[in-house]
Write an enzyme that holds these catalytic residues in place. Structure first.
Site, mmCIF file in Angstrom:
data_model
loop_
_atom_site.group_PDB
_atom_site.id
_atom_site.type_symbol
_atom_site.label_atom_id
_atom_site.label_comp_id
_atom_site.label_asym_id
_atom_site.label_seq_id
_atom_site.Cartn_x
_atom_site.Cartn_y
_atom_site.Cartn_z
ATOM 1 C CE LYS A 65 3.587 -1.534 8.194
ATOM 2 N NZ LYS A 65 4.445 -2.335 9.105
ATOM 3 C CB CYS A 78 -0.961 0.016 1.176
ATOM 4 S SG CYS A 78 -0.174 0.307 2.769
#
Length: 306
Positions: free
Chosen positions: A138, A107
């Site tokens: 992330k 993602c």
């Protein structure tokens, strides 16, 4: 070689624990769960790293969930994942000899990235809005790891897995990813003798999946390698439509009713496939077929969750 796996009760962490427990490359395996160490607490995190001083740290701890959870718990996903990753990476500053394997997510790539998605697409466009807080956490972990490498000399490997599934997944009907969610709902439909099973959309979108134990085997495969790349996609290179995936899960769960697709509901991205060129150059390929992985996952679900 001494390995520390944080998040060892989760989907990826438990798979790593299973693989490394019998690996000849590992002389000592240390695992840490939420009960052992509060990774939101920097002092506890620093104590964990200092007391274990592993050769390799595998960061498998994260707050994860499906589209609904990501979109309705946006603050939680951003703050919790930022805290986990920043505490762990900061705690490693005084230990530059620790190799850090950071588990990210596909993602992180832009919403409109070309398929198959190459690592070169990283930070080249806008993110998928529904899970952008998780993606940003992330991305921050990747950039913090790279900064550790530049400033302190740490070796960092960032792995970007495709859609993962397997034992110890979250099988919630609402907050889970697609495979565990379908397994839970279809199992319930079978138990309740329902005649139809409804699925959002047309069933046409294509997705890529990887069994969690295969990812753990890849980590074992690279753990002693001196890699030039610090960002590597990890996928199967195989696509399946949501319709065909639902049929496979129908077969595994032995649901006897009919599949019904609600075409008034959105499909989402028509296709999402990772470019695994780097993976192939390393000479690695996944070994678990989707059919076998789904059966293993459902067997685990029946024994531990149903």
């Amino acid at each position: 070689m001494k390995i520390l796996v944080v998040g060892s009760n989760g989907l990826v962490g438990s798979a790593c624990k299973k693989v490394f427990s019998s690996s000849k490359k590992v002389t000592e395996l240390v695992t840490s769960t939420r009960k052992d160490t509060d990774l939101f607490n920097f002092e506890q995190t620093k104590k964990l790293i200092g007391s274990t001083e592993p050769n390799v740290l595998i960061i498998a701890a994260a707050k994860v969930g499906g589209i609904y959870a990501n979109n309705t718990q946006r603050v939680d996903f951003l703050i919790e994942n930022l805290k986990i990753n920043s505490n762990l990476l900061e705690a490693c500053i005084d230990y530059p000899n620790i190799k850090i394997i950071n588990l990210g997510s596909s993602c992180i790539y832009p919403l409109n990235a070309s398929n198959p998605i190459s690592e070169n697409e990283f930070m080249t466009g806008k993110l998928e809005p529904t899970n952008s807080p998780y993606a940003l956490a992330k991305i921050t972990a990747i950039e913090l790891g790279r900064s550790l490498n530049i400033q302190y000399g740490h070796k960092i490997i960032n792995l970007m897995p495709t859609n993962l599934y397997g034992p110890n997944d979250n099988f919630s009907e609402i907050n889970s990813h697609v495979i565990p969610g379908l397994i839970r709902r279809m199992h319930n439909a079978k138990v309740n003798n329902e005649g139809t099973f409804k699925i959002w959309g047309t069933g046409k979108p294509l997705r890529e999946f990887l069994y969690s134990v295969d990812l753990a085997h890849f980590i074992e495969f690279i753990i002693e390698k001196d890699l030039e790349e610090d960002l590597i996609n990890v996928g199967s290179g195989e696509e399946v439509s949501i319709y065909d995936l639902a049929k496979l899960i129908k077969n595994v769960t032995e649901f006897k009713g009919e599949l019904e697709f609600d075409k008034s509901k959105p499909d989402g991205n028509p296709r999402k496939l990772l470019d695994i060129t780097k993976l192939k150059k390393l000479g690695w390929k996944h070994s678990t077929s989707l059919e076998t992985g789904l059966q293993n996952t459902y067997d685990w679900f029946l024994k531990n969750t149903a």
